[in-house]
Design an enzyme around this catalytic site. Structure first.
Site, mmCIF file in Angstrom:
data_model
loop_
_atom_site.group_PDB
_atom_site.id
_atom_site.type_symbol
_atom_site.label_atom_id
_atom_site.label_comp_id
_atom_site.label_asym_id
_atom_site.label_seq_id
_atom_site.Cartn_x
_atom_site.Cartn_y
_atom_site.Cartn_z
ATOM 1 N N THR A 189 0.986 -0.919 -0.174
ATOM 2 C CA THR A 189 0.119 0.115 0.381
ATOM 3 C C THR A 189 0.928 1.312 -0.347
ATOM 4 O OG1 THR A 189 0.081 -0.468 2.860
ATOM 5 C CG2 THR A 189 -1.936 -1.606 1.428
ATOM 6 N N GLU A 334 -5.656 -3.287 -1.172
ATOM 7 C CA GLU A 334 -6.427 -4.745 -0.619
ATOM 8 C C GLU A 334 -7.817 -5.448 -1.764
ATOM 9 O OE1 GLU A 334 -5.340 -1.584 0.413
ATOM 10 O OE2 GLU A 334 -4.378 -1.643 2.570
ATOM 11 N N LYS A 441 -15.300 16.561 12.176
ATOM 12 C CA LYS A 441 -16.038 16.615 12.702
ATOM 13 C C LYS A 441 -16.868 17.323 13.650
ATOM 14 C CE LYS A 441 -18.505 12.386 14.492
ATOM 15 N NZ LYS A 441 -18.843 11.426 15.395
ATOM 16 N N TRP A 446 -20.761 15.647 10.830
ATOM 17 C CA TRP A 446 -19.571 15.362 9.363
ATOM 18 C C TRP A 446 -19.510 16.643 8.097
ATOM 19 C CZ3 TRP A 446 -19.454 9.683 9.158
ATOM 20 C CH2 TRP A 446 -18.856 9.094 10.085
HETATM 21 P P1 AMP Z 1 -4.813 2.902 -2.677
HETATM 22 O O1 AMP Z 1 -4.512 1.494 -2.242
HETATM 23 O O2 AMP Z 1 -3.150 3.589 -3.159
HETATM 24 O O3 AMP Z 1 -4.993 1.967 -4.131
HETATM 25 O O4 AMP Z 1 -5.663 3.650 -2.321
HETATM 26 C C1 AMP Z 1 -7.332 3.420 -2.418
HETATM 27 C C2 AMP Z 1 -7.794 4.347 -1.545
HETATM 28 O O5 AMP Z 1 -7.584 5.236 -3.037
HETATM 29 C C3 AMP Z 1 -9.229 4.106 -1.259
HETATM 30 O O6 AMP Z 1 -9.536 3.210 0.082
HETATM 31 C C4 AMP Z 1 -10.254 5.160 -2.228
HETATM 32 O O7 AMP Z 1 -9.162 6.158 0.088
HETATM 33 C C5 AMP Z 1 -9.530 5.845 -2.765
HETATM 34 N N1 AMP Z 1 -10.408 5.893 -3.837
HETATM 35 C C6 AMP Z 1 -10.218 4.937 -4.339
HETATM 36 N N2 AMP Z 1 -10.840 4.733 -5.485
HETATM 37 C C7 AMP Z 1 -11.421 6.035 -4.957
HETATM 38 C C8 AMP Z 1 -12.913 7.290 -5.407
HETATM 39 N N3 AMP Z 1 -13.252 6.906 -7.024
HETATM 40 N N4 AMP Z 1 -13.417 7.886 -4.706
HETATM 41 C C9 AMP Z 1 -12.261 8.334 -3.698
HETATM 42 N N5 AMP Z 1 -12.122 7.499 -3.467
HETATM 43 C C10 AMP Z 1 -11.504 6.315 -3.875
#
Ligand code: AMP
Length: 548
Positions: A189, A334, A441, A446
């Protein structure tokens, strides 16, 4: 139990490769070279090279279960490694080329990478940490560029050349039969909080995810497509496009190191890409280029955006100016990553407000993924489009653990806690309103930073906006809007606040404003709010206050 009569046929990366090579052997991987003719290889040639690469890696001592890392741009050789390493039973570890040196050496050592395949143009970046990688037994350099920086510090590990290794081998590697539950690849990640965490994909999860990518309710690529894979191959399997392409026959367009909007636009125009996938920051860059010069996006039938919320104005501008429909998807490292795409339901007229309403959703639960939202006490909330809670998911391509990391608090009775906060409606459309760590918050209520950012970026003077929560004596927390103005544009905080006033509830309008040259970005180009919070804590931001 009565057993079925079906064959117990393992789902594997080798099966994806075999299908692409045999059925779509004429489809191509086209790698952009920045000026001259692009490099082309058919899927049949890629398969032959994958066999040679597997023989070469076996010759270097790579055995089933061993980790082979890539430190590469999106290109043909990276694609060959995508197939060769898992198909031979080893584990492909895609390294994020933008990590800080300490994170890079940490994950290479944590994953126990034995061989690292590196693009010659990236040798200087890898060379910074090479003396900290005692377990790496060989480096394989793609291209003819200078590799002396690696050789000087490689602790005796040989530094070999990809093309020399492959030239010495014959195609025809006998892919072993693998247990479909065994590891095929891994990705860490981005680790904006704490150390990056390793996610290990299985052959089974990779196969099922690739099938899902092809389906029309997700990306829906076919042999008629030419897919510009802008999302890096080091970031969550390039959203499943390489494997999806081998199952569907779609030609792959690989930008290599030429990620600048100018190059992407030239690539699209020259090779007539039909679909492109990227994070919103990249899409924004293409849009900005289009404001400066004429670009030809007419070949694109669709675009996909994910990784962060795509602002409304981005979707609108592409549609108005280029007739290009960008569809959002949501996912995480993930989740392999596809958790769902936000295609509007039938009967919705493209270009209407209703159409935009649906397209601003983060996604619609994909077949194969189960989703729920829970409140702070862990109780499940209704699918009413209003109740806000943490999104949890489970399914065959969702991780159930992290590699060598107990990660307490990340799992909830078989469900992955995504850390994303949002709502879900009665048709399975979900909307991410915040990351759990980004929620604001205020007075117990929120405020969605994503929503405020979305509206702000629709103001003609605003190029980028990120909203963070800052401590407030009366309300606990209040939103601080961090704004980047467009070149030569100006807008006072009061004007931006009144712009928001009819778009969100009055009490949600920020009274704290700061203007920056740039919003900090993560290694994959998303807004990074952590440095903004730190700068606020250190009183390093110049804050303007607007009366509410
Ligand atoms: P990563 O593991 O680096 O791909 O990051 C994943 C995170 O990106 C997710 O848990 C979200 O917080 C964010 N994310 C992915 N797609 C979207 C989306 N379409 N809209 C808002 N947040 C997103």
């Amino acid at each position: 139990m009565i057993l079925s009569t079906m064959q117990d046929f393992p789902l594997s990366v080798a099966a994806i490769l075999r299908h692409g090579a045999r059925v779509y052997g004429r489809s191509e991987c086209v790698t952009w070279t920045g000026g001259g003719a692009p490099r082309r290889a058919t899927f049949a040639q890629i398969a032959g090279n994958a066999e040679r690469l597997a023989s070469a890696l076996a010759g270097l001592g790579v055995r089933p279960g061993d980790r082979v890392a890539t430190f590469c741009w999106n290109n043909q050789e990276h694609l060959e490694a995508y197939f060769a390493v898992p198909a031979m039973g080893a584990v492909l570890h895609t390294l994020n080329i933008r990590l800080f040196p300490e994170q890079l050496s940490h994950i290479i050592n944590h994953a126990d990478d034995q061989v690292v395949i590196v693009d010659d143009t990236l040798v200087p970046l890898l060379a910074r940490v090479v003396h900290e990688l005692p377990a790496v037994e060989a480096f394989v350099v793609v291209g003819d560029g200078d590799a002396s920086a690696l050789e000087a510090n490689a602790n005796g590990a040989p530094v070999l050349r990809y093309h020399t290794l492959l030239a010495a081998e014959e195609p025809g590697y006998a892919w072993p039969e693998v247990d479909e539950r065994s590891a095929a690849s891994m990705c860490y990640t981005s680790g904006t909080t704490g150390d990056p965490k390793g996610v290990v994909y299985s052959h089974r999860s990779t196969f099922l995810h690739a099938m899902a990518v092809q389906s029309a309710s997700l990306v829906g690529i076919t042999e008629a497509d030419r897919v510009l894979t802008i999302v890096p191959m080091f970031h969550v399997n390039a959203w499943g496009l390489p494997y999806g392409a081998f199952l569907s026959g779609a030609t792959l367009h690989m930008p290599g190191p030429f990620m600048q909007p100018e190059h992407l636009a030239k690539f699209i125009a020259a090779e007539r890409s039909t679909l492109a996938s990227a994070v919103p920051t990249i899409w924004n860059g293409i849009l900005a280029l289009g404001e400066r010069e004429e670009i030809d996006l007419s070949s694109l039938r669709a675009g996909t955006s994910g990784g962060a919320a795509a602002p409304r104005v981005l979707l609108e501008r592409f549609e108005r100016r280029y007739g290009l429909r960008i569809i959002q998807g949501w996912g995480m490292t993930e989740t392999s990553p596809l958790g769902g795409m936000a295609f509007p339901p039938p009967g919705v007229e493209p270009g209407t407000d209703e159409d935009m309403y649906w397209r601003l959703k983060s996604g619609r639960v994909a077949a194969g993924v189960e989703m729920r939202i829970v409140d702070d006490s862990g109780a499940e909330l209704p699918w009413d489009g209003e109740s806000v809670g943490e999104i949890e998911v489970r399914g065959p391509w969702i991780t159930g653990a992290y590699h060598r990391d107990p990660a307490p608090g990340k799992f909830d009775d078989g469900w992955l806690r995504t850390g994303d906060i949002g709502t879900i409606d009665d048709r399975g459309f979900y909307q991410i309103t915040d990351r759990a760590k980004d929620v604001i918050k205020s007075g117990g209520e929120w405020i969605s930073s994503v929503e405020l950012e979305n509206h702000l970026m629709a103001h003609p003077a605003v190029a980028e906006a990120a909203v963070i929560g800052v401590p407030d004596a009366r309300w606990d927390e209040r939103p601080l809007a961090c704004v980047v103005l467009r070149p030569e544009a100006s807008a006072a905080p009061a004007e931006l606040a009144s712009f928001l006033a009819d778009k969100v509830a009055r009490w949600q309008v920020p009274e704290y404003w700061t203007f920056l040259d740039e919003i900090p970005k993560t290694t994959v180009g998303k807004f990074d709010k952590k440095p903004l919070r730190a700068r606020h804590r250190d009183a390093a931001l110049e804050i303007e206050h607007v009366e509410r």
